[in-house]
Design an enzyme around this catalytic site. Structure first.
Site, mmCIF file in Angstrom:
data_model
loop_
_atom_site.group_PDB
_atom_site.id
_atom_site.type_symbol
_atom_site.label_atom_id
_atom_site.label_comp_id
_atom_site.label_asym_id
_atom_site.label_seq_id
_atom_site.Cartn_x
_atom_site.Cartn_y
_atom_site.Cartn_z
ATOM 1 N N LYS A 181 10.466 6.230 -32.314
ATOM 2 C CA LYS A 181 9.858 5.006 -32.505
ATOM 3 C C LYS A 181 10.093 3.352 -31.346
ATOM 4 O O LYS A 181 11.592 2.919 -31.043
ATOM 5 C CB LYS A 181 11.171 3.477 -33.286
ATOM 6 C CG LYS A 181 10.220 2.828 -34.673
ATOM 7 C CD LYS A 181 9.201 1.425 -33.163
ATOM 8 C CE LYS A 181 10.587 0.108 -33.038
ATOM 9 N NZ LYS A 181 9.867 -0.677 -31.973
ATOM 10 N N GLY A 234 19.206 0.115 -26.987
ATOM 11 C CA GLY A 234 19.473 -0.974 -27.287
ATOM 12 C C GLY A 234 20.105 -1.924 -27.215
ATOM 13 O O GLY A 234 21.383 -1.795 -26.418
ATOM 14 N N GLU A 256 23.796 4.122 -27.781
ATOM 15 C CA GLU A 256 23.888 3.426 -25.898
ATOM 16 C C GLU A 256 23.175 1.954 -25.834
ATOM 17 O O GLU A 256 21.673 1.680 -26.315
ATOM 18 C CB GLU A 256 22.779 4.362 -25.193
ATOM 19 C CG GLU A 256 22.637 5.825 -25.928
ATOM 20 C CD GLU A 256 23.775 6.570 -24.346
ATOM 21 O OE1 GLU A 256 24.305 6.100 -23.864
ATOM 22 O OE2 GLU A 256 23.715 8.394 -24.789
ATOM 23 N N CYS A 289 20.858 -0.982 -18.018
ATOM 24 C CA CYS A 289 22.096 -1.651 -18.334
ATOM 25 C C CYS A 289 23.343 -0.913 -17.508
ATOM 26 O O CYS A 289 24.142 -1.282 -18.486
ATOM 27 C CB CYS A 289 22.324 -0.441 -19.378
ATOM 28 S SG CYS A 289 21.688 1.317 -19.246
HETATM 29 P P1 NAD Z 1 16.440 -4.407 -28.105
HETATM 30 O O1 NAD Z 1 17.780 -3.607 -29.468
HETATM 31 O O2 NAD Z 1 16.014 -5.475 -28.888
HETATM 32 O O3 NAD Z 1 15.379 -3.064 -28.869
HETATM 33 C C1 NAD Z 1 15.311 -2.253 -28.537
HETATM 34 C C2 NAD Z 1 15.198 -0.889 -29.951
HETATM 35 O O4 NAD Z 1 15.291 -1.015 -30.967
HETATM 36 C C3 NAD Z 1 13.052 -1.188 -29.950
HETATM 37 O O5 NAD Z 1 12.398 -0.634 -29.785
HETATM 38 C C4 NAD Z 1 13.193 -1.931 -31.292
HETATM 39 O O6 NAD Z 1 11.415 -2.686 -31.374
HETATM 40 C C5 NAD Z 1 14.009 -1.575 -32.178
HETATM 41 N N1 NAD Z 1 14.580 -2.812 -32.946
HETATM 42 C C6 NAD Z 1 14.823 -3.748 -33.080
HETATM 43 N N2 NAD Z 1 15.552 -4.736 -34.194
HETATM 44 C C7 NAD Z 1 15.329 -3.252 -34.532
HETATM 45 C C8 NAD Z 1 15.681 -2.918 -36.428
HETATM 46 N N3 NAD Z 1 16.700 -3.405 -37.514
HETATM 47 N N4 NAD Z 1 15.839 -1.408 -36.348
HETATM 48 C C9 NAD Z 1 15.638 -0.671 -35.869
HETATM 49 N N5 NAD Z 1 14.989 -0.825 -34.842
HETATM 50 C C10 NAD Z 1 15.053 -2.099 -34.418
HETATM 51 O O7 NAD Z 1 16.741 -3.766 -27.186
HETATM 52 P P2 NAD Z 1 16.033 -3.895 -25.825
HETATM 53 O O8 NAD Z 1 15.688 -6.247 -25.380
HETATM 54 O O9 NAD Z 1 14.548 -3.416 -25.942
HETATM 55 O O10 NAD Z 1 17.083 -3.250 -24.449
HETATM 56 C C11 NAD Z 1 17.799 -3.925 -23.832
HETATM 57 C C12 NAD Z 1 18.981 -3.707 -24.241
HETATM 58 O O11 NAD Z 1 19.438 -2.230 -24.011
HETATM 59 C C13 NAD Z 1 20.535 -4.402 -23.046
HETATM 60 O O12 NAD Z 1 21.447 -4.430 -24.167
HETATM 61 C C14 NAD Z 1 20.276 -2.677 -22.869
HETATM 62 O O13 NAD Z 1 21.712 -2.748 -21.889
HETATM 63 C C15 NAD Z 1 20.121 -1.373 -23.650
HETATM 64 N N6 NAD Z 1 20.652 -0.300 -22.588
HETATM 65 C C16 NAD Z 1 20.767 0.400 -23.055
HETATM 66 C C17 NAD Z 1 21.086 1.827 -21.920
HETATM 67 C C18 NAD Z 1 22.221 2.420 -22.112
HETATM 68 O O14 NAD Z 1 21.698 4.324 -22.094
HETATM 69 N N7 NAD Z 1 23.507 2.434 -22.128
HETATM 70 C C19 NAD Z 1 19.827 2.022 -21.661
HETATM 71 C C20 NAD Z 1 18.815 1.143 -21.898
HETATM 72 C C21 NAD Z 1 19.106 -0.275 -22.142
#
Ligand code: NAD
Length: 487
Positions: A181, A234, A256, A289
């Site tokens: 997804k 995320g 992550e 991140c």
């Molecule tokens: P987000 O949490 O808003 O979304 C991430 C994903 O989760 C998307 O695909 C979204 O559609 C999905 N999602 C949203 N609500 C959901 C739910 N209720 N159930 C299941 N899936 C759901 O994050 P974002 O804004 O897309 O990404 C940025 C974040 O990701 C930042 O906090 C960043 O630090 C983090 N990130 C972490 C790493 C790592 O490896 N640690 C790498 C890249 C980004």
């Protein structure tokens, strides 16, 4: 070309889900908008619980045969997917840049070759994955990695295909089937990956891609009883939601998450190197991140460090991410831009000083920003911003540096600039971080464990750690007695 196919910079992309080896459209769509100029790229199938259930059913049906496929054959198909990625590097790069605004030259030369490498690496690692048998009172212990089952992989927008394949490749290598997804702000390259995997001979249902808003389709995926693994990259709030949803079935999770990582600059550091590491934190418009967004600089060199940083940052070119000379592109979405500016304006109102930047620019761009005079307990120091906004604080002693470095709820990474190996060792031992870089940044090897502590995540992936997560690890203990003279 079907009515569901759009053309993105000359590349055909199917906007539907990919379920059980077929394209499936939803009744509704959502717009995919380019951060480069705010134009609508296309309308994407907007998944619901119905498509989520269909994708899990397809993954469940395909699982027994894929799990029983020999390691050698799985590895061969993963290499064929890597071949397909390599053949389409140009196409994947321009589509990804159009979708998320990251630099085209980075996609071409760094990210997309790395996507192919993700498949090659985990294919090869699979073939050498073993644990030496050992004996217990004459009995043999044999450790095996059994495929766990259908796996839901949920990914963000900041490095869409890179982060997706960093999960898809080990999950498939392990013998699991996948429901991917992608983020709703960057749905396109996941769709191309489905095409590439099918062309490479991956059987129907082994990789499924569902599109849509996480808030609408997420729960149906993460609470499904037939899902045996969930790997999520995320934000922290979404992770908590997923953990609650997964709790119903005790589905194992890998998380992550975000970070607020420090760059510690000691007076004994090579200051030019430290400044190079510092300026790198504007990469991907700060949407990384692992970014070391908090500079902690020893008092005696802070002025000189700041002077050189400002000079170097001033040489960065901001603009269209397709330009060969561009260093910083746009931020992903107007909402994200608003969030970034909100953080900065509140910090300035609370007394922070913008040494550079501190404001929006035309379009979806934010001026590279460095803030000083920030308090350790302030929002700007404690919260992840995910934009080109950095803070600088000073410290007097090593103990103070370590205390400030560890004083957030995150623990993803830390970067040190120091000329003293014994200091590096001493400080590293005290830092709460999944990865510590000394006199370097972003050097990553797929065999290394990757993940964060505290609110930066749960678990580690990479090399054998990925297989530990995606498999049900089994220990078989065999007695030397009890055989019926078969030998
Ligand atoms: P987000 O949490 O808003 O979304 C991430 C994903 O989760 C998307 O695909 C979204 O559609 C999905 N999602 C949203 N609500 C959901 C739910 N209720 N159930 C299941 N899936 C759901 O994050 P974002 O804004 O897309 O990404 C940025 C974040 O990701 C930042 O906090 C960043 O630090 C983090 N990130 C972490 C790493 C790592 O490896 N640690 C790498 C890249 C980004």
């Amino acid at each position: 070309m079907s009515e569901h196919t759009i053309t993105v910079a000359g590349v055909a992309v199917d906007t539907r889900h990919w379920i059980g080896g077929e394209r499936v459209a939803s009744a509704q769509t959502f717009p995919d908008v380019s951060p480069i100029d705010g134009s609508t790229i296309g309308e994407i199938s907007r998944g619901t619980g119905m498509e989520a259930a269909a994708a899990v059913a397809a993954a469940k049906a395909a699982f027994p045969a894929w799990a029983a496929t020999s390691r050698a054959e799985r590895a061969r198909i993963l290499h064929a997917i890597a071949d397909g990625v390599e053949k389409r590097i140009e196409e994947l790069s321009i589509v990804e840049t159009t979708d998320n605004g990251a630099l085209l030259r980075s996609h071409r030369r760094g990210v997309m070759p790395r996507v192919a490498h993700n498949f090659r690496f985990f294919a090869d690692w699979l073939l050498k994955l073993e644990h030496e048998d050992f004996e217990t009172r004459g009995h043999t212990n044999h450790v095996s990695w059994d495929p766990a089952g259908p796996s839901v992989l949920i990914t963000p927008w900041n490095a869409p295909l890179m982060l997706a394949t960093w999960k898809v490749a080990p999950a498939l290598a392990a013998g699991n089937t996948v429901i991917l997804k992608p983020a709703e702000w960057t749905p396109l390259t996941a769709s191309l990956l489905a095409d590439i995997a099918a062309e490479a001979g991956l059987p129907a249902g082994v990789l499924n891609v569902v599109q849509g808003y996480g808030s609408e389709i997420g729960d149906a995926l993460t609470s499904h009883p037939d899902v045996r693994r969930i790997s999520f990259t995320g934000s922290v709030p979404t992770a908590k939601r997923i953990a609650e949803s997964a709790a119903a079935n005790l589905t194992p999770l890998s998380l992550e998450l975000g970070g607020k990582s420090p760059l510690l600059v000691f007076a004994d550091a090579d200051l030019d190197l430290a400044v190079d590491l510092a300026v790198e934190q504007y990469d991907n418009a700060g949407q990384v991140c692992l970014a070391a967004t908090r500079f902690l600089v020893e008092e005696s060199v802070a002025e000189e460090f700041t002077r050189r940083f400002v000079e170097k940052a001033g040489q960065l070119t901001q603009g269209d991410p397709r330009g060969e000379a561009t260093d910083i592109g746009p931020n992903i979405h107007p909402l994200q831009l608003e969030k970034i500016d909100g953080f900065v304006q509140r910090a300035v109102a609370a007394g922070a000083r913008a040494v550079i930047g501190g404001h929006r620019k035309d379009g979806q761009y934010y001026a590279p920003t460095l803030l000083t005079a920030v308090a350790q307990d302030s929002e700007i120091v404690q919260e992840e911003i995910f934009g080109p906004v950095l803070t600088l604080q000073t410290f007097a002693t090593e103990d103070e540096a370590v205390r400030l470095a560890n004083d957030t709820r995150f623990g993803l990474a830390a970067t040190l600039a120091t000329g003293a190996p014994e200091r590096a060792e001493r400080v590293t031992a005290q830092l709460v971080a999944g990865t510590v870089w000394t006199n370097c940044f972003f050097v990553r090897d797929l065999q290394a464990p990757f993940g964060g502590s505290r609110h930066s995540g749960v678990g580690r992936e990479g090399g054998t750690w990925s297989f530990d997560f995606y498999c049900d690890v089994k220990n078989t203990v065999t007695s030397p007695n009890g055989w019926n003279n078969h030998g």
